[in-house]
Design a protein around this motif. Structure first.
Motif, short mmCIF file in Angstrom:
data_model
loop_
_atom_site.label_atom_id
_atom_site.label_comp_id
_atom_site.label_asym_id
_atom_site.label_seq_id
_atom_site.Cartn_x
_atom_site.Cartn_y
_atom_site.Cartn_z
N VAL A 63 0.85 -1.20 0.00
CA VAL A 63 0.00 0.00 0.00
C VAL A 63 0.88 1.25 0.00
O VAL A 63 0.63 2.20 -0.75
CB VAL A 63 -0.96 -0.01 1.21
CG1 VAL A 63 -1.61 1.35 1.42
CG2 VAL A 63 -2.02 -1.09 1.04
N ARG B 86 2.48 1.62 -3.49
CA ARG B 86 1.51 1.96 -4.55
C ARG B 86 0.94 3.36 -4.42
O ARG B 86 0.63 3.99 -5.43
CB ARG B 86 0.40 0.92 -4.59
CG ARG B 86 0.92 -0.45 -5.01
CD ARG B 86 -0.16 -1.47 -4.98
NE ARG B 86 -1.15 -1.14 -6.00
CZ ARG B 86 -1.93 -2.01 -6.59
NH1 ARG B 86 -1.85 -3.28 -6.26
NH2 ARG B 86 -2.79 -1.64 -7.51
N THR B 87 0.79 3.84 -3.19
CA THR B 87 0.23 5.18 -2.98
C THR B 87 1.29 6.27 -3.00
O THR B 87 0.97 7.46 -2.98
CB THR B 87 -0.51 5.27 -1.64
OG1 THR B 87 0.40 4.96 -0.59
CG2 THR B 87 -1.71 4.36 -1.60
N LEU C 98 3.44 6.76 -0.59
CA LEU C 98 3.73 7.23 0.77
C LEU C 98 5.20 7.09 1.14
O LEU C 98 5.77 7.97 1.80
CB LEU C 98 2.84 6.51 1.79
CG LEU C 98 1.37 6.95 1.77
CD1 LEU C 98 0.51 6.00 2.59
CD2 LEU C 98 1.24 8.38 2.29
N GLY D 203 0.30 13.56 -0.07
CA GLY D 203 -0.10 12.48 -0.97
C GLY D 203 -1.52 12.59 -1.50
O GLY D 203 -1.95 11.75 -2.29
N LEU E 218 -4.25 12.15 0.25
CA LEU E 218 -4.95 10.99 0.80
C LEU E 218 -5.68 11.36 2.09
O LEU E 218 -5.42 12.41 2.68
CB LEU E 218 -3.95 9.86 1.09
CG LEU E 218 -3.15 9.37 -0.12
CD1 LEU E 218 -1.97 8.53 0.32
CD2 LEU E 218 -4.05 8.58 -1.05
N TRP F 109 -2.11 3.52 8.46
CA TRP F 109 -0.99 2.92 7.74
C TRP F 109 0.32 3.17 8.48
O TRP F 109 1.14 2.26 8.65
CB TRP F 109 -0.93 3.48 6.31
CG TRP F 109 0.23 2.97 5.53
CD1 TRP F 109 0.34 1.78 4.89
CD2 TRP F 109 1.48 3.65 5.33
NE1 TRP F 109 1.57 1.67 4.29
CE2 TRP F 109 2.29 2.80 4.55
CE3 TRP F 109 1.98 4.89 5.73
CZ2 TRP F 109 3.57 3.16 4.16
CZ3 TRP F 109 3.27 5.24 5.35
CH2 TRP F 109 4.04 4.37 4.57
#
Length: 102
Positions: A33, A36-37, A39, A58, A60, A68
């Motif tokens: 995660v 892919r994001t 971060l 980000g 998000l 996370w």
């Protein structure tokens, strides 16, 4: 039909092994995660940032970024500084986790 007698030491050892497998699987998912994001890339400067700052960088949700980060901290991937509730990705970890990593 008789019930087999369980060896407590073997049962405990297997339970611990299984818990470790499940914990590492969850950590692997959270690492995915983060990759892919983006971060990990956003944390790659090595500076301490809050979950709010990271989420804004980000684009998000702060709540999900905070959760996370908690998983990453528990897994020993990210460092946490309680004094200001901030997080940092050590450069030694960034060398493996960012898109720029070789």
């Amino acid at each position: 039909m008789t019930t087999p007698t369980l060896d407590k030491d073997k049962t405990d050892a297997f339970g611990q092994q299984l818990a470790g497998v499940l914990n590492h699987a969850a950590l692997a998912l959270m690492i995915s995660v983060g990759h892919r994001t983006g971060l990990f890339d956003a944390l790659s400067a090595g500076e301490f940032v809050t979950s709010t700052e990271l989420a804004e960088a980000g684009g998000l949700s702060e709540r999900y970024v905070r959760e996370w980060l908690a998983a990453m901290t528990t897994g020993g991937v990210v460092e946490y500084r309680a004094a200001d509730r901030s997080y940092r990705l050590p450069p030694e970890h960034a060398a493996f986790l960012t898109r720029a990593a070789s």
